[in-house]
Write a protein that holds these residues in place. Structure first.
Motif, PDB file in Angstrom:
ATOM      1  N   ARG A   1     -72.242  24.208  32.779  1.00  0.00           N
ATOM      2  CA  ARG A   1     -73.276  24.818  33.255  1.00  0.00           C
ATOM      3  C   ARG A   1     -74.679  24.403  32.840  1.00  0.00           C
ATOM      4  N   SER A   2     -75.637  24.603  33.404  1.00  0.00           N
ATOM      5  CA  SER A   2     -77.126  24.390  32.843  1.00  0.00           C
ATOM      6  C   SER A   2     -77.310  25.146  31.737  1.00  0.00           C
ATOM      7  N   LEU A   3     -78.219  24.499  30.639  1.00  0.00           N
ATOM      8  CA  LEU A   3     -78.793  25.153  29.713  1.00  0.00           C
ATOM      9  C   LEU A   3     -80.069  26.047  29.929  1.00  0.00           C
ATOM     10  N   LEU A   4     -79.974  27.338  29.769  1.00  0.00           N
ATOM     11  CA  LEU A   4     -81.109  28.109  29.952  1.00  0.00           C
ATOM     12  C   LEU A   4     -81.709  28.238  28.438  1.00  0.00           C
ATOM     13  N   ALA A   5     -82.934  28.777  28.497  1.00  0.00           N
ATOM     14  CA  ALA A   5     -83.747  29.302  27.286  1.00  0.00           C
ATOM     15  C   ALA A   5     -82.957  30.187  26.468  1.00  0.00           C
ATOM     16  N   ALA A   6     -82.525  31.283  27.164  1.00  0.00           N
ATOM     17  CA  ALA A   6     -81.769  32.445  26.756  1.00  0.00           C
ATOM     18  C   ALA A   6     -80.807  31.849  25.615  1.00  0.00           C
ATOM     19  N   GLY A   7     -80.187  30.893  25.823  1.00  0.00           N
ATOM     20  CA  GLY A   7     -79.229  30.369  24.823  1.00  0.00           C
ATOM     21  C   GLY A   7     -79.483  29.548  23.820  1.00  0.00           C
ATOM     22  N   VAL A   8     -81.019  29.214  23.669  1.00  0.00           N
ATOM     23  CA  VAL A   8     -81.554  28.289  22.613  1.00  0.00           C
ATOM     24  C   VAL A   8     -81.906  29.041  21.529  1.00  0.00           C
TER      25      VAL A   8
ATOM     26  N   MET B   1     -90.156  29.462  24.170  1.00  0.00           N
ATOM     27  CA  MET B   1     -89.067  29.818  25.305  1.00  0.00           C
ATOM     28  C   MET B   1     -87.778  30.359  24.253  1.00  0.00           C
ATOM     29  N   LEU B   2     -87.515  30.200  22.980  1.00  0.00           N
ATOM     30  CA  LEU B   2     -86.319  30.509  22.375  1.00  0.00           C
ATOM     31  C   LEU B   2     -85.811  31.647  22.628  1.00  0.00           C
ATOM     32  N   GLY B   3     -84.760  32.053  22.938  1.00  0.00           N
ATOM     33  CA  GLY B   3     -83.932  33.189  23.316  1.00  0.00           C
ATOM     34  C   GLY B   3     -84.389  33.868  24.587  1.00  0.00           C
ATOM     35  N   ARG B   4     -85.490  33.643  25.414  1.00  0.00           N
ATOM     36  CA  ARG B   4     -85.887  34.664  26.225  1.00  0.00           C
ATOM     37  C   ARG B   4     -85.338  34.047  27.659  1.00  0.00           C
ATOM     38  N   SER B   5     -84.957  35.481  28.423  1.00  0.00           N
ATOM     39  CA  SER B   5     -84.373  35.139  29.778  1.00  0.00           C
ATOM     40  C   SER B   5     -85.514  34.679  30.710  1.00  0.00           C
ATOM     41  N   THR B   6     -84.866  33.913  31.927  1.00  0.00           N
ATOM     42  CA  THR B   6     -85.730  33.264  32.721  1.00  0.00           C
ATOM     43  C   THR B   6     -86.852  33.953  33.543  1.00  0.00           C
ATOM     44  N   GLY B   7     -86.350  35.525  33.506  1.00  0.00           N
ATOM     45  CA  GLY B   7     -87.218  36.537  34.328  1.00  0.00           C
ATOM     46  C   GLY B   7     -88.596  36.665  33.462  1.00  0.00           C
ATOM     47  N   ASP B   8     -88.370  36.557  32.208  1.00  0.00           N
ATOM     48  CA  ASP B   8     -89.624  36.864  31.286  1.00  0.00           C
ATOM     49  C   ASP B   8     -90.277  35.564  30.917  1.00  0.00           C
ATOM     50  N   LEU B   9     -90.026  34.445  31.502  1.00  0.00           N
ATOM     51  CA  LEU B   9     -90.834  33.197  31.314  1.00  0.00           C
ATOM     52  C   LEU B   9     -91.876  33.250  32.482  1.00  0.00           C
TER      53      LEU B   9
ATOM     54  N   MET C   1     -91.731  27.852  34.180  1.00  0.00           N
ATOM     55  CA  MET C   1     -90.664  27.436  33.254  1.00  0.00           C
ATOM     56  C   MET C   1     -89.376  28.084  33.693  1.00  0.00           C
ATOM     57  N   HIS C   2     -89.150  28.264  35.082  1.00  0.00           N
ATOM     58  CA  HIS C   2     -87.934  28.973  35.526  1.00  0.00           C
ATOM     59  C   HIS C   2     -86.765  27.731  35.363  1.00  0.00           C
ATOM     60  N   ARG C   3     -87.164  26.708  35.581  1.00  0.00           N
ATOM     61  CA  ARG C   3     -86.051  25.762  35.644  1.00  0.00           C
ATOM     62  C   ARG C   3     -85.383  25.511  34.389  1.00  0.00           C
ATOM     63  N   PRO C   4     -84.150  25.285  34.305  1.00  0.00           N
ATOM     64  CA  PRO C   4     -83.236  25.084  33.083  1.00  0.00           C
ATOM     65  C   PRO C   4     -84.167  24.252  32.015  1.00  0.00           C
TER      66      PRO C   4
END
Length: 364
Positions: free
Chosen positions: A293-300, A338-346, A350-353
């Protein structure tokens, strides 16, 4: 696997220094002519062939009166500058017997590591093949530095095999295959004729290079596994058996390729590209990546080093272990926000992975 190698429509043939040169006399024209004839026979049978030719330093030693391979970088580069010219001329003269044109391609590690230069090299090979010429490749020893080297031409050959989309890699040297030990020192050493996986290498002891080259069996084994990991089967054989190696492939040691070939881009990310930074991931992101799966900001959870969008970065777990590499979609300063932030909060742009699944390659 041998049938795949024998029937391959595009191959890379790497020839070691010992197969082309001697300490006493530089280039051995008779040996080179025999190798060129075997390669020409394979090409006339309908196979595209790229040659990775060692021997530049060995070819330059005799004209300069050297009796031993130089150890310092400046002298190596000077000797290589003499040898490259002699080696290219010898290949050109030998293939001219068959009305075959030779093109010399000199590469540095940077040419493979940088995506733009990687593509340029790829286009050069494609055009040479389309015009019926044979590309003779070597590392550009005259400009490569200690920090920017492939290490040896075995690794270069493995990278070129994937770069040109080869169906097989043939490594020709002064030994007729992979042995459990050095047969010149250990009478009990036996030939390993097939390597299907790591279990076939249990107990195998591989040594370093000889007087004329920088490779050796350890290098060939590493490079064969690198190519096989990318989906390219490999044959390791003696240069004196080039005729059979390049026809029936019933000599030497065959290495099985992984079932699914890595795309050129993923192979580049995994094996060829330089990394310029690192991202630290939480456990959830690590599990997601293992599922492709793609890496999203929430997991960084952390960012290290300086990098730009399009660079290759390492991906580490919380324990610091490198688990993957990938092409990052943002600059380091953007990732820091972007660290730890969900896509909806960006912001919308910056919605792409952070790294798309297509640009991720697991390590190990």
């Amino acid at each position: 696997m041998r049938a795949r190698i024998a029937g391959a429509r595009a191959i890379v043939v790497k020839i070691g220094s010992s197969g082309l040169t001697s300490l006493a006399g530089g280039i051995d024209i008779d040996r080179l002519d025999r190798l060129a004839a075997a390669i020409e026979a394979r090409m006339r049978a309908g196979t595209d062939v790229v040659v990775v030719s060692s021997g530049a330093v060995g070819a330059g030693m005799a004209p300069l009166g050297l009796k031993a391979r130089p150890k310092d970088l400046a002298t190596k580069q000077a000797v290589a500058s003499v040898g490259q010219l002699a080696l290219a001329h010898a290949w050109g003269t030998s293939f001219a017997r068959f009305d075959r044109t030779v093109g010399q391609v000199l590469l540095t590690a940077e040419d493979i590591a940088r995506r733009s230069q990687h593509r340029n090299a790829q286009r050069t090979f494609d055009r040479l093949r389309a015009m019926g010429a044979v590309a003779v490749v070597n590392e550009n020893d005259t400009v490569a530095t200690a920090e920017l080297r492939f290490g040896d031409n075995d690794r270069l050959a493995a990278l070129v095999a994937h770069l040109v989309g080869a169906d097989a890699l043939v490594l020709l040297s002064d030994i007729d295959g992979l042995y459990s030990g050095d047969p010149r020192k250990d009478p009990s050493a036996h030939l390993v004729d097939f390597v299907g996986g790591p279990e076939d290498l249990d107990g195998v002891i591989a040594g370093s290079g000889g007087a004329l080259g920088t490779g050796g069996m350890a290098s060939k084994l590493s490079s064969a596994r690198l190519a096989a990991d990318g989906g390219v089967p490999v044959l390791l054989a003696a240069a004196t058996e080039a005729d059979r190696a390049l026809s029936t492939a019933d000599v030497g040691t065959a290495f099985a390729a992984r079932p699914q070939r890595l795309s050129a881009r993923k192979f580049w990310v995994r094996h060829a590209a330089d990394t310029t930074g690192a991202l630290v991931l939480d456990d959830g992101a690590v599990r997601a990546m293992r599922k492709r799966r793609s890496l999203l900001a929430a997991g960084v959870v952390g960012s290290e080093g300086g990098f730009h969008s399009g660079d290759v970065v390492e991906l580490r777990n919380l324990g610091g272990e490198v688990i993957a590499r990938g092409v990052v979609a943002y600059d380091d300063e953007e990732v820091a926000g972007m660290l730890g932030r969900s896509t909806g909060d960006l912001p919308a742009d910056m919605h792409r992975p952070v790294i798309h699944a297509d640009d991720l390659v697991l390590i190990g």
